[in-house]
Design an enzyme around this catalytic site. Structure first.
Site, PDB file in Angstrom:
ATOM      1  N   HIS A 108       0.860  -1.184   0.000  1.00 53.63           N
ATOM      2  CA  HIS A 108       0.000   0.000   0.000  1.00 53.63           C
ATOM      3  C   HIS A 108       0.895   1.231   0.000  1.00 53.63           C
ATOM      4  CE1 HIS A 108      -1.636   3.230   2.729  1.00 53.63           C
ATOM      5  NE2 HIS A 108      -2.547   3.242   1.786  1.00 53.63           N
ATOM      6  N   ARG A 262     -16.482   8.578  -3.568  1.00 58.84           N
ATOM      7  CA  ARG A 262     -16.902   7.569  -4.547  1.00 58.84           C
ATOM      8  C   ARG A 262     -16.545   6.178  -4.026  1.00 58.84           C
ATOM      9  NH1 ARG A 262     -14.837   5.391  -9.489  1.00 58.84           N
ATOM     10  NH2 ARG A 262     -16.440   5.286 -11.117  1.00 58.84           N
TER      11      ARG A 262
END
Length: 302
Positions: A108, A262
């Site tokens: 990540h 979103r």
């Protein structure tokens, strides 16, 4: 304070990372450009790139977003209550790569810029970001390489930054309810403004630019390692911890969902396959047990 320069850097970083990852995988990232309607409480646009079902990446997403809102959500003011009620502008690149091969670690990385605004006061800005590695089968040389690369990225900005940001990462990516780390850490920073805008921005760029040198050599070395159902089953089990962390603790996920972001882009960090087994324990002395004894406990890797 040149936020357009930050935006240009972030878009270029997304391009460079997806190009390099696509070259190693052999697959193609699908680009999903999106824009929030001006009537919604969160406005702005972004560019999500996703590769699913690849030879290297079972699921990999690299997202760019640039959003604005009238009121900071609770997750953004938890540590800065004096900013409650301010409007904001936020932009960043965030990625999670979930490799198919269990011997390649999940990774990540995120770099971001935040500006909190109020009509009767000067804007308050800061940078955040970092990168962290989540192996399923640990290799000391991989962990050391990843951490040394992080250390090198921060060295020009002060020798104290790496140990400080490493500790922050160890503390942040920790599942309190499990009493275990998500992975072997890396670096993490937030609310960073102490070097002034230009130098802080430069430091953020150094972190972003270090991602490919930190992770790509590990992926290149491990992606052809033979594996079987046992390794895939353990990978899916450990991915369950990734889901738990992202949905319960991760500030970026919480900020995105609380602010009306979103959902498809926010949740692209979820692994494609994960499972849970009741009170499962690894066999003593096994490679799976070594993850818990030799890699997840916080330690010095450089």
């Amino acid at each position: 304070m040149d936020t357009q320069a930050v935006r240009a850097y972030l878009l270029d970083l997304q391009d460079r990372i997806t190009t390099a990852a696509s070259a190693l995988d052999g697959g193609t990232f699908v680009t999903d450009a999106w824009e929030k309607p001006p009537t919604e409480r969160l406005r702005g646009s972004g560019r999500t790139r996703i590769l699913e079902g690849g030879a290297l990446l079972e699921r990999g997403g690299v997202g760019f977003s640039h959003v604005m809102g009238d009121t900071l959500p609770p997750s953004a003011t938890a540590n800065r209550p004096e900013l409650a009620g301010r409007g904001f502008e936020a932009m960043g690149v965030s990625l999670v790569f979930h490799p198919r091969n269990p011997y390649v670690p999940t990774v990540h990385m995120n770099v971001r810029c935040f500006v909190a605004v109020r009509s009767d006061a000067a804007p308050v800005w800061w940078f955040g970001g970092g990168m962290d590695l989540t192996p399923y089968y640990g290799f000391t040389e991989d962990a050391s390489h990843f951490h040394r690369t992080c250390q090198g990225a921060l060295a020009p900005y002060g020798d104290e930054l790496y140990p400080r940001f490493k500790q922050w990462c160890d503390d942040y990516f920790y599942l309190k309810h499990r009493k275990e780390a998500r992975g072997i850490g890396g670096i993490f920073f937030d609310d960073f403004a102490e070097l002034g805008f230009e130098r802080s921005f430069e430091m953020m760029r150094s972190v972003g630019d270090a991602f490919l040198p930190a992770w790509l050599p590990i992926a290149e070395q491990r992606h052809a390692t033979a594996y079987g159902e046992r390794e895939r089953a353990f990978q899916a089990y450990r991915r369950g911890r990734y889901v738990e962390f992202n949905l319960v603790f991760d500030r970026g996920t919480l900020f995105g969902l609380q602010s009306g972001g979103r959902a498809e882009s926010i949740l692209m960090s979820m692994p494609p396959v994960a499972n849970w087994r009741y009170d499962w324990q690894p066999e003593p002395g096994s490679p799976e047990a070594a993850l818990y004894t030799d890699f997840l406990p916080a330690r010095d890797w450089v």
